[in-house]
Design a protein around this motif. Sequence first.
Motif, PDB file in Angstrom:
ATOM      1  N   VAL A 279      62.518 -48.019  27.009  1.00 21.35           N
ATOM      2  CA  VAL A 279      62.729 -49.424  26.651  1.00 21.35           C
ATOM      3  C   VAL A 279      61.508 -50.266  27.001  1.00 21.35           C
ATOM      4  O   VAL A 279      61.088 -51.140  26.235  1.00 21.35           O
ATOM      5  CB  VAL A 279      63.997 -49.954  27.352  1.00 21.35           C
ATOM      6  N   ALA A 283      59.155 -52.338  24.393  1.00 23.38           N
ATOM      7  CA  ALA A 283      58.985 -53.776  24.587  1.00 23.38           C
ATOM      8  C   ALA A 283      57.537 -54.208  24.440  1.00 23.38           C
ATOM      9  O   ALA A 283      57.246 -55.333  24.033  1.00 23.38           O
ATOM     10  CB  ALA A 283      59.511 -54.179  25.964  1.00 23.38           C
ATOM     11  N   ILE A 317      70.660 -51.306  23.173  1.00 19.47           N
ATOM     12  CA  ILE A 317      69.424 -52.024  23.492  1.00 19.47           C
ATOM     13  C   ILE A 317      68.432 -51.823  22.358  1.00 19.47           C
ATOM     14  O   ILE A 317      67.780 -52.773  21.910  1.00 19.47           O
ATOM     15  CB  ILE A 317      68.846 -51.543  24.837  1.00 19.47           C
ATOM     16  N   LEU A 318      68.324 -50.595  21.880  1.00 17.30           N
ATOM     17  CA  LEU A 318      67.483 -50.273  20.716  1.00 17.30           C
ATOM     18  C   LEU A 318      68.378 -49.943  19.534  1.00 17.30           C
ATOM     19  O   LEU A 318      69.561 -49.628  19.684  1.00 17.30           O
ATOM     20  CB  LEU A 318      66.566 -49.078  21.016  1.00 17.30           C
ATOM     21  N   PHE A 328      64.045 -53.062  19.139  1.00 13.59           N
ATOM     22  CA  PHE A 328      65.090 -53.768  19.868  1.00 13.59           C
ATOM     23  C   PHE A 328      66.089 -54.363  18.893  1.00 13.59           C
ATOM     24  O   PHE A 328      65.707 -54.879  17.831  1.00 13.59           O
ATOM     25  CB  PHE A 328      64.485 -54.866  20.732  1.00 13.59           C
ATOM     26  N   ARG A 329      67.338 -54.305  19.253  1.00 18.12           N
ATOM     27  CA  ARG A 329      68.367 -54.895  18.403  1.00 18.12           C
ATOM     28  C   ARG A 329      68.162 -56.396  18.280  1.00 18.12           C
ATOM     29  O   ARG A 329      68.460 -56.983  17.243  1.00 18.12           O
ATOM     30  CB  ARG A 329      69.762 -54.614  18.974  1.00 18.12           C
ATOM     31  N   LEU A 333      65.750 -59.385  23.732  1.00 20.46           N
ATOM     32  CA  LEU A 333      65.748 -58.251  24.654  1.00 20.46           C
ATOM     33  C   LEU A 333      64.325 -57.800  24.949  1.00 20.46           C
ATOM     34  O   LEU A 333      63.955 -57.559  26.101  1.00 20.46           O
ATOM     35  CB  LEU A 333      66.543 -57.094  24.056  1.00 20.46           C
ATOM     36  N   ALA A 334      63.532 -57.673  23.898  1.00 18.69           N
ATOM     37  CA  ALA A 334      62.144 -57.230  24.077  1.00 18.69           C
ATOM     38  C   ALA A 334      61.358 -58.218  24.930  1.00 18.69           C
ATOM     39  O   ALA A 334      60.582 -57.820  25.811  1.00 18.69           O
ATOM     40  CB  ALA A 334      61.473 -57.063  22.716  1.00 18.69           C
TER      41      ALA A 334
END
Length: 961
Positions: A279, A283, A317-318, A328-329, A333-334
């Motif tokens: 993750v 990012a 999350i992804l 990233f959805r 989040l990123a």
Amino acid sequence: MPADWRTTEPLVGREGELERLLIAAGVADPEARGGVLLSGDAGIGKTRLLRELATRAADDGHRVLVGHCLDLGDSAIPFQPFAEVLAALDDPSRKALSDALPPLGPLMWGAANGTGVDRGELFASVVAALELLASSQPVLVLVEDAHWADTSTRHLIRYVLSQRYDGAVRFVISYRSDDLHRRHPLRADVAEWSRLPGVQRLDLGPLADDEVRALVRSRATASIDATGLAAIVRRAEGNAFIAEELVDVDDKNGPLPPTLADLLLVRLDRLDDGGRQVVRAVACAGAEVDDDLLAAVVNLPPDTLEDGVRAALDHRILSRTSNDGYAFRHALLAEVVRDDLLPAERRRFHKAYAEALAGRGDSADVARHAFEAGMAEMAFTASVRAADRARRVGGHDEAAQHYERALSVASAAPPGTDLVDLVVATSEALTASGYVRRAAGVVDDYLQDGAATLSDTERARLLVAYGTATVLGDRDAEAAQAVEHAFALVPEQPTALRASLEAVAAHVAGAQRRHDDAMRWATQAMTLGQRLGLSRVVDEAAATKARVRALRGDDPAGDERRFREVAETARASGNVVTELRAHQHLAFLYHDRGDLDAATAEFLTTMQAAEKAGRRWAPYGFDGRFFAALTAYLRGRWDLVEELCDVSALRPPAVHAGSLESVQLLVAAARGDTTVLPRARRLRDSFWHRDIALAIHSGTAAIDLAPDVASAQAWHDDLVASLVTDWGGRRVPARLRMGALLAGRYADAAPHVSASERSAFVERAAQLRVDADRAVEERGPFGPEGEAWGRRLDAEILRVRWTAGEDLGLPVMLEAWRGATGAFAKLGHVYEEARSTSRLSSVLHAAGDIAGAKQVASAAHETAVSLGAEPLVRQLEQLAGATAVAGGRTAVPQASAGEKPLTAREREVLDHLVEGRTNGEIATLLFISTKTVSVHVSNILAKLGAATRTEAAAIARRQRA
């Protein structure tokens, strides 16, 4: 439509918005055309709504094309969403389109090399491609996250939205409304796009509480009790994304992080080390990542890497992308994950990305990662490549950013790099973006820093670039000095550098009114340019020759033809700069001839052509907007002035915004809006030394608006000082205007000051005429505008002398004000014609021509009302009242038997006493001295047997009643 966009999850709470989109997109209304601007806060549900729309449209037989704008900071990729749209087409479609429309090649196939693409052709080709696609089935184009769009992408969005398509082509553009802070560049674009025919706006507000409850129930994989559901509803505040994230929090009622960032990091903590590593790597990517790239960046065994990816997907999350990659959805989040990384972690990831992408990625991506990783040499090389590519497709703003970033690490440039060429390219890109002063500064900095190591040829190349930037920035003296130094370094030999130098020398000489030098250098530049095949040099020199001939008046009948020929030749050779220059010169030709309507139209043409070429704020392009606004002011089209000058949300260079603001101040001055004086002071303190036109227009507006004659004098003197100190002592045509306005203030103030002060006004007014004569001698002739202000100056000086007590005779005054009024009428300056007419009406009234005074005042009053020029309206209404009373003399008090009757002049003075005017005001209106008014008042009191002027007025009112 991307396969991963089809969803089986039910849409919650957006039925009304979906219906509007289905109609606008042609699914529910096949006749619909245009587009929708879809806005909403981050996480509010824009993407989910668009996926539902895409699914419905695809099921209805539409071709759905999806493109995304990416958050790449200073490493923006021009036209990214459109490149994504075209690249997603099947190979046969791409092949057919690229064969039919070659300019699409760089976008469709990702080619970074090859010949450049004309920006106008590229835009037209995108539209043509959409038309071709729409010939077989309706096309729906979805562009996501326009708040991250680069300048070039925003220009292309505006272009495609403004077209009228023969086929069924519709657009939906989404953006985060909460990202659009006051200075965000998209604010202005959204305002502009929304005014286009067929374009509508749709803002997604928060979901209602019931809708949030329904959303939570549809997403929850386990039962959530009423207390937990209520907590989600309360904390989500209608944001679908936050609500979905809260679903996965164990304790809905327990302590939760105060911000979304903390909440997201709690989610991240639920992953194992491998998942968190994945993750964090994604990012830092700034875009989607495929398996190969992720494997190259994340130092994990294959099995561990796959487990980590799967865990990130399972925890939502992804998500998978249509290109078999991961992203990233939600962008939030990123951002949260990236911001939480330690600096060393970020540098490590960016270094891995830079190394992995060096052989296969876009140069802008490589540059961004290399900068973040501190890899200076790679950052330099990638930035230059990204800049070159952006420039080839007309992305001047992005090119300038990349070039400047490259210069920031120029010490790491590979051996053999031509840094002089890079500096010149940076200067040209900055000029094309409208930052002309910075363009000159970049060159000057390198000239100073590299003084000891530059060869004569390198120094000469830089001096030519510096001369070009400074002459475009109206810094003629600096440009002339640069050219002089360059001639000492460049021998008179048939080289491209010599030809370019001669062309710039001609331009500079023309700007300084050294016509013979300009013609000589231009002729030599054209000869050498033709010999060497340098079309741009030939075009520039031809433009200079045409301009000089127009200024000298060699062949007035052929001036228009010559400018059009230069423009056409430049257009044919792809020289957009000289094409715009020729159109601007043609506009000034019309302006100098007094054909302001034709000038306005030509300035607007120049502005529009520049915007199409991506040069909205560049020289000639911005000048088109500025002078269109100025001529619109002269013609009384003040609504157009406001439209052209309202660029606060467009984020222009600061000096350009100030220049347009100075034109707005002219309108404000005519309307008597004294609240704008602080704006005039701000422009004086910040920008007078940077733009001469800005200084003149804001300064003259302030002379008009100043609260008293002393303040007006101060503004005038400040403006003179700026012209002398900042602009080489220029005696510009505005000296006539400055003098006329200040003389008018003297005349207005004269009735209210002492005799010695009136004498001083007369002396100062005479000096204004001397200064104006010098300006005419040095820079004239000035054309119709100069003639009008010159006549106005003479008339105002006569008014100063008259109100100071000189007996000039009414015929002299009438001739002067008729001349001024006629000159402004010939020029087409609507407001100043009306203002001069009000003065003429006063003189006609004083001369006893009451009917004539009424007639001219009536026409001026109608103009003043239409313009909203309230001070002039009030002045004319007072004048109309005076003429009305003077025309009805049977109502004037008559002397009793045996008393001396009032003379005609005394009756006029009494009329004004009845209106409550002071001696000074009466003197101004009747064009006589205050002392003479005092004598008339004494005679009136004696003849009417009144002790005071108030009693005399009362007697007059009783007798009229």
